[in-house]
Design an enzyme around this catalytic site. Sequence first.
Site, PDB file in Angstrom:
ATOM      1  N   HIS A 132      -0.489 -21.161 -14.816  1.00  0.00           N
ATOM      2  CA  HIS A 132       0.173 -19.527 -14.315  1.00  0.00           C
ATOM      3  C   HIS A 132       1.069 -19.776 -13.385  1.00  0.00           C
ATOM      4  O   HIS A 132       1.053 -19.997 -12.271  1.00  0.00           O
ATOM      5  CB  HIS A 132      -1.147 -18.968 -13.608  1.00  0.00           C
ATOM      6  CG  HIS A 132      -2.201 -18.337 -14.498  1.00  0.00           C
ATOM      7  ND1 HIS A 132      -2.257 -17.342 -15.186  1.00  0.00           N
ATOM      8  CD2 HIS A 132      -3.211 -19.035 -15.015  1.00  0.00           C
ATOM      9  CE1 HIS A 132      -3.220 -16.936 -15.781  1.00  0.00           C
ATOM     10  NE2 HIS A 132      -3.905 -18.063 -15.814  1.00  0.00           N
ATOM     11  N   THR A 139      -5.685   9.181  12.595  1.00  0.00           N
ATOM     12  CA  THR A 139      -5.670   7.937  13.370  1.00  0.00           C
ATOM     13  C   THR A 139      -6.402   8.008  14.471  1.00  0.00           C
ATOM     14  O   THR A 139      -6.968   7.009  14.890  1.00  0.00           O
ATOM     15  CB  THR A 139      -4.038   7.993  13.709  1.00  0.00           C
ATOM     16  OG1 THR A 139      -3.395   7.872  12.238  1.00  0.00           O
ATOM     17  CG2 THR A 139      -3.756   6.747  14.551  1.00  0.00           C
ATOM     18  N   GLN A 140      -6.288   9.229  15.232  1.00  0.00           N
ATOM     19  CA  GLN A 140      -7.114   9.359  16.504  1.00  0.00           C
ATOM     20  C   GLN A 140      -8.760   9.011  16.203  1.00  0.00           C
ATOM     21  O   GLN A 140      -9.441   8.213  16.897  1.00  0.00           O
ATOM     22  CB  GLN A 140      -7.135  10.673  16.924  1.00  0.00           C
ATOM     23  CG  GLN A 140      -5.492  11.143  17.537  1.00  0.00           C
ATOM     24  CD  GLN A 140      -5.651  12.528  17.991  1.00  0.00           C
ATOM     25  OE1 GLN A 140      -6.644  12.978  18.628  1.00  0.00           O
ATOM     26  NE2 GLN A 140      -4.528  13.274  17.620  1.00  0.00           N
ATOM     27  N   LYS A 182       0.168  14.540  10.271  1.00  0.00           N
ATOM     28  CA  LYS A 182      -0.825  14.694  11.244  1.00  0.00           C
ATOM     29  C   LYS A 182      -1.527  13.613  11.898  1.00  0.00           C
ATOM     30  O   LYS A 182      -1.911  12.398  11.056  1.00  0.00           O
ATOM     31  CB  LYS A 182      -1.952  15.376  10.211  1.00  0.00           C
ATOM     32  CG  LYS A 182      -1.516  16.851   9.841  1.00  0.00           C
ATOM     33  CD  LYS A 182      -1.623  17.858  11.127  1.00  0.00           C
ATOM     34  CE  LYS A 182      -1.513  19.005  10.807  1.00  0.00           C
ATOM     35  NZ  LYS A 182      -1.488  19.947  12.200  1.00  0.00           N
ATOM     36  N   GLY A 207      -5.655 -13.886 -20.001  1.00  0.00           N
ATOM     37  CA  GLY A 207      -6.838 -13.077 -19.950  1.00  0.00           C
ATOM     38  C   GLY A 207      -7.901 -13.464 -20.548  1.00  0.00           C
ATOM     39  O   GLY A 207      -7.949 -14.837 -20.952  1.00  0.00           O
ATOM     40  N   GLU A 218       3.193 -17.844 -12.261  1.00  0.00           N
ATOM     41  CA  GLU A 218       3.468 -16.496 -11.442  1.00  0.00           C
ATOM     42  C   GLU A 218       3.066 -16.830  -9.884  1.00  0.00           C
ATOM     43  O   GLU A 218       3.375 -16.190  -9.269  1.00  0.00           O
ATOM     44  CB  GLU A 218       2.997 -15.122 -12.344  1.00  0.00           C
ATOM     45  CG  GLU A 218       1.281 -15.240 -12.310  1.00  0.00           C
ATOM     46  CD  GLU A 218       0.706 -15.880 -13.620  1.00  0.00           C
ATOM     47  OE1 GLU A 218       1.511 -16.858 -14.128  1.00  0.00           O
ATOM     48  OE2 GLU A 218      -0.358 -15.068 -14.017  1.00  0.00           O
ATOM     49  N   CYS A 236      -1.020 -18.794 -20.146  1.00  0.00           N
ATOM     50  CA  CYS A 236      -2.314 -19.236 -20.415  1.00  0.00           C
ATOM     51  C   CYS A 236      -2.880 -18.768 -21.853  1.00  0.00           C
ATOM     52  O   CYS A 236      -2.530 -19.104 -22.901  1.00  0.00           O
ATOM     53  CB  CYS A 236      -3.001 -18.616 -19.148  1.00  0.00           C
ATOM     54  SG  CYS A 236      -4.705 -19.525 -19.063  1.00  0.00           S
TER      55      CYS A 236
HETATM   56  N1  GLN Z   1      -9.430 -17.201 -21.794  1.00  0.00           N
HETATM   57  C1  GLN Z   1      -8.800 -18.385 -21.900  1.00  0.00           C
HETATM   58  C2  GLN Z   1      -9.435 -19.618 -21.532  1.00  0.00           C
HETATM   59  O1  GLN Z   1     -10.472 -19.428 -20.786  1.00  0.00           O
HETATM   60  C3  GLN Z   1      -7.331 -18.056 -21.295  1.00  0.00           C
HETATM   61  C4  GLN Z   1      -7.673 -17.731 -19.608  1.00  0.00           C
HETATM   62  C5  GLN Z   1      -6.376 -17.191 -18.990  1.00  0.00           C
HETATM   63  O2  GLN Z   1      -5.680 -16.753 -19.539  1.00  0.00           O
HETATM   64  N2  GLN Z   1      -6.413 -17.469 -17.658  1.00  0.00           N
HETATM   65  O3  GLN Z   1      -8.848 -20.559 -21.439  1.00  0.00           O
END
Ligand code: GLN
EC number: 6.3.4.2
Length: 553
Positions: A518, A192-193, A188, A354, A520, A381
């Site tokens: 990190h 978009t229109q 449809k 985390g 990644e 980390c």
């Molecule tokens: N919570 C941890 C710190 O502040 C690790 C942080 C993280 O994994 N980016 O050092």
Amino acid sequence: MPKYIFITGGVVSALGKGIAAASIGALLESKGFKVTIQKLDPYINVDPGTLSPFEHGEVYVTDDGCETDLDLGHYERFTHLKTSHVNNYTSGKIYFNVISKERKGDYLGHTVQVVPHITDEIKDAIKSAAGENDFDVVIVEVGGTVGDIEGLPFLEAIRQFRYDVGRENVLYIHLTLVPYVKSAGELKTKPTQHSVNSLRAIGIQPDILLCRADRPLPHALKKKIALHCNLDFDSVISAHDVETVYEVPLNFKQEGLDLLIEKKLGLPHRLGDLTAWEDVVNRIKNPKTEINIAVVGKYVGLKDSYKSLNEALIHGGIANEAKVNILWVNAEDIEKDGAKKHLSEAHGILVPGGFGSRGIEGKIEAIKYARENKIPFFGICLGMQCAIVELSRNLAGLKGAHSTEFEPNTEHPVIYLMERWYNPKTGNFEIRSIDSQKGGTMRLGAYPCILKEGTKAYEAYKTKEISERHRHRYEFNNKYISVLEEKGVVFSGTSPDGQLVEIIELKEHPWFLGCQFHPEFKSKPFMPHPLFRDFIRASLKAKARNSLFGLYE
Ligand code: GLN
């Protein structure tokens, strides 16, 4: 002067504007054009650093230490671009700048207004993406969806931008949804229109439409959209679903989007070479083997919370011609049921970064399981910090060892808050502000790290000095180096002055590595990160070895 491409989104969010912007960048780069990509985010937070990954997905970190939108991760993965603070602006940052100027009296008594003061600030932000560099094309992705109240100043600014720099230098691309309605059995065009109408109402006629659909757009439908939206037929591009996001640049090329952009912007025509992308897609679609990697974390089930990690694991698979099945394991489930129940299918175990104490003991338990069963382990980390806690408690016998983030009065603060640390960027000893402010109190951005020869880290990078990106407050406590070294822990990477531990390994283990940074953030499909490549390789070896000895039965 560079050419500018503005990308807006219509109908609904989450259509993949970031991937579209990154793919256009990849296409233009494949033709030898120098490209940069910027994200404008209409929300009020100054940056996403204080936003929960539950709400906004991963916080992507740039070399220069900015906490930015995860779309910048796509930009870096798809191109050779190294993003920085100029590549991401939010409404918060724009207003912050304007209000700071107002407080200094820079507006000389004038009333400060959305138009022209906010819009001027946005236009300056757009120009700052190119800076003094000689980019051929600046791609600007406007976050949100056309029709959002908060996006209006940005749309007004990009409308004015073409007026300011000349029609021939600006292109508006609108990414929209063409839904398949099951009951009618057809795609449809009405949403978009409407979306294009809303754009036109604020003075922007899109030059190109990227139509997201679950299937290729038929010829007749493209014609209909072109007619209703006041566009040439060839300006309606089918941006249908593909198997992997890395196929999008190839699909755009097939649709002729590159030629269209060259023509409309008056860029010289170049052939371009996408063989690297073809190779990547080919490897993803035709893996020789597959492997299960358990990611033991907190934000499981939320695809965007570990976006770069997810991609880096896929890249590690590409390097080894393996399909990586990610098993998302909630660390709290391990606390309840033990590690074996949730990890018995895993050929490799990864504990990602985390914050916060939820699930910490489950993560530590998972690491113990990986160590004892000689399953490759990769800690990133917080994952490295948990590995230190596990090794301290269970290998070195330091009872109750912990990170002061979770246990402020622990007898053995193996991970702690370093109050003074040397910053090689400024050449000063910096004092970490430990106050109630949550924004901007972390070690952020790229730092150099020196590797010890003969270690797994050195084997991966094959060089002595590396640079990786950080985002954390806590550090390893050097007081515990010797007691851990005695138990076979190797400190394979440190800051150049030796003060900060950046990588740890375990001697008597096939592959056990934790890093404070990190990795990644720097992995690309056509340049898989060496640590992810080696982690997957080690996991493949473990899979072969352990199936022989029956660990997975
Ligand atoms: N919570 C941890 C710190 O502040 C690790 C942080 C993280 O994994 N980016 O050092």
